[in-house]
Design an enzyme around this catalytic site. Structure first.
Site, PDB file in Angstrom:
ATOM      1  N   TRP A 127       0.983  -0.550   0.025  1.00 24.80           N
ATOM      2  CA  TRP A 127      -0.098  -0.154   0.175  1.00 24.80           C
ATOM      3  C   TRP A 127       1.019   1.272  -0.211  1.00 24.80           C
ATOM      4  CZ3 TRP A 127      -2.491   2.182   4.836  1.00 24.80           C
ATOM      5  CH2 TRP A 127      -2.787   3.787   4.666  1.00 24.80           C
ATOM      6  N   ASP A 208      -0.337  -5.844   9.174  1.00 21.47           N
ATOM      7  CA  ASP A 208      -1.950  -4.831   8.798  1.00 21.47           C
ATOM      8  C   ASP A 208      -2.738  -5.945   8.157  1.00 21.47           C
ATOM      9  OD1 ASP A 208      -3.143  -3.158   8.065  1.00 21.47           O
ATOM     10  OD2 ASP A 208      -1.509  -1.637   6.684  1.00 21.47           O
ATOM     11  N   ALA A 210      -6.426  -5.475   7.182  1.00 22.86           N
ATOM     12  CA  ALA A 210      -7.291  -4.522   6.656  1.00 22.86           C
ATOM     13  C   ALA A 210      -8.230  -4.663   6.123  1.00 22.86           C
ATOM     14  CB  ALA A 210      -7.057  -2.646   5.704  1.00 22.86           C
ATOM     15  N   LYS A 243     -13.298  -1.013   6.283  1.00 25.13           N
ATOM     16  CA  LYS A 243     -13.884  -1.941   5.321  1.00 25.13           C
ATOM     17  C   LYS A 243     -15.259  -3.190   5.451  1.00 25.13           C
ATOM     18  CE  LYS A 243     -10.536   0.168   3.756  1.00 25.13           C
ATOM     19  NZ  LYS A 243     -10.106   1.442   2.695  1.00 25.13           N
TER      20      LYS A 243
HETATM   21  C1  LMR Z   1      -6.993   1.985  -0.503  1.00 28.83           C
HETATM   22  O1  LMR Z   1      -5.779   1.249  -0.615  1.00 28.83           O
HETATM   23  O2  LMR Z   1      -7.726   2.536  -1.497  1.00 28.83           O
HETATM   24  C2  LMR Z   1      -7.384   2.128   0.560  1.00 28.83           C
HETATM   25  O3  LMR Z   1      -6.655   1.501   1.751  1.00 28.83           O
HETATM   26  C3  LMR Z   1      -8.209   3.342   0.731  1.00 28.83           C
HETATM   27  C4  LMR Z   1      -7.262   4.266   1.175  1.00 28.83           C
HETATM   28  O4  LMR Z   1      -6.891   5.320   2.636  1.00 28.83           O
HETATM   29  O5  LMR Z   1      -5.613   4.497   0.404  1.00 28.83           O
END
Ligand code: LMR
Length: 393
Positions: A127, A208, A210, A243
């Protein structure tokens, strides 16, 4: 003095959200930010959330401060949800945080206090905000091989080889389930090998998580984090309710720390301290909604059922898209989409072709070719499949 400020690097996910909003084409398809949308393109408030909020409005008598760590009942409920019975409650320090991002940020700051020399090993890719926050707090991010762009699965040999180079006291950041951005995940045998390597090299594991409930099911998605939590000496877990409870804007997250060689009250006190320094008391509303749901058997069952519907609809969309691509491309090379799990799949193409799909077909996916499967519906799947094949992916 503020004239010294320079523009900050743009976040590619948020930039894409803005570009999508401005696109006047009616047939545009938003596969950018990780938000679930139903068949009507709406991100609904879940039934159990509505009901929990209704109860709160009726019964809540005060909005006074709670505690630096947040409501202890929230921590208990979230520890139960994520860790089950895998770790004794009294060996877990935990604080409520503003969303999963807040938990990630606090975890990195805790690492910085505990071992300023530690590097954090991140999957390639991960991410983007992981890397951005690490840079911001002054911790070196070291990528380890993860996504195999040929198979669109995990390059497990490469991952182990790279993690084998980590130094004692370094941190390995892992996605508990539903890897973001790729959708490619380790199986439990592979998780065990990663755990063995972490223990052998005396590393800290940071997980992590999520998207619990978006992959193979609520319990199934927690198996890896439970394995890590019960078999690694030092573990940090950043959890998010954005989520799986659909309460994105309420900013509801949790950071947990488990350590075999530190005293839990000292770890807890450090987590409280970090909350105090950064924002003092964490947000309470979302946490209270989650606690209300998780501690009421009926609400919990209804929430789990609705989440399961969401999960199954995403799996259905994966199947439909893989099939549509098989037909249109006359090949099985997109079969991986049905194998991936979670909200995202990285189709593994170039930013140029992603841009071509945006310009020619109003398809919005992140430039690294991550698409949000939960942004699709029956009607947009064929549009996307056509765009992918037409672009020559
Ligand atoms: C994403 O990866 O799209 C989500 O986790 C939202 C974000 O805050 O980036």
């Amino acid at each position: 003095m503020l004239s010294n400020l320079k523009a900050q690097p743009a976040d590619k996910i948020l930039t894409l959200m803005a570009a999508y909003r401005e696109d006047p084409r009616p047939a545009k398809v938003d596969l950018g930010v990780g938000v679930y949308k139903n068949a009507e393109g709406v991100t609904p408030v879940m039934r159990a959330v509505k009901e929990a909020e209704r109860r709160l409005v009726e019964t809540q008598e005060s909005k006074s401060y709670v505690a630096l760590a947040g409501d202890p009942a929230y921590a208990d409920a979230m520890i139960g949800l994520i860790l089950g019975e895998s770790v004794a409650r009294d060996s877990i320090a935990a604080v409520a945080t503003p969303g999963g991002t807040g938990a990630v940020r606090q975890a990195f700051e805790l690492i910085k206090i505990a071992n300023p020399a530690a590097k954090v090993h991140v999957s390639n890719p991960t991410w983007p905000n992981h890397v951005s926050i690490l840079k911001y707090v002054g911790i070196e991010a070291v990528p380890y091989r993860y996504f195999d762009t040929e198979t669109r699965g995990v390059d497990f040999e490469g991952m182990l080889e790279d993690l084998g180079k980590a130094a004692e006291g370094d941190v390995v950041l892992l996605h508990g389930c539903c890897h973001n951005p790729t959708g490619a995940n380790l199986n439990l045998t592979q998780w065990q090998k990663v755990v063995d390597l972490i223990n052998e090299k005396k590393l800290l594991a940071m997980v992590d998580i999520a998207y619990q409930g978006f992959g193979d099911g609520l319990e199934e998605d927690a198996q890896a984090v439970r394995l890590v939590a019960s078999s690694v000496a030092n573990v940090l877990i950043a959890g998010s309710c954005s989520k799986n409870f659909g309460i994105y804007r309420e900013r509801t997250g949790i950071l947990m720390a488990i350590s075999a060689d530190a005293e839990t009250p000292i770890v807890q006190q450090n987590l409280n301290f970090l909350n105090r320094q950064n924002y003092s008391f964490p947000p309470d509303h979302g946490a209270r909604v989650v606690t209300t749901i998780l501690t009421d058997p009926e609400l919990r069952a209804d929430w789990a059922a609705e989440l399961e519907e969401v999960r199954l609809s995403m799996l259905g969309l994966r199947e439909q898209l893989a099939e549509e691509l098989r037909e249109r491309s006359g090949s099985d090379r997109f079969g991986f989409i049905a194998q991936h799990r979670g909200m995202f799949s990285q189709i593994g193409t170039t930013p140029e072709l992603v841009e071509k799909m945006r310009v020619d077909s109003a398809i919005y996916m992140v430039s690294d070719s991550r698409m949000n499967i939960a942004g699709l519906n029956d009607k947009s799947v064929p549009i996307l499949a056509k765009a992918i094949v037409d672009a020559g992916v």
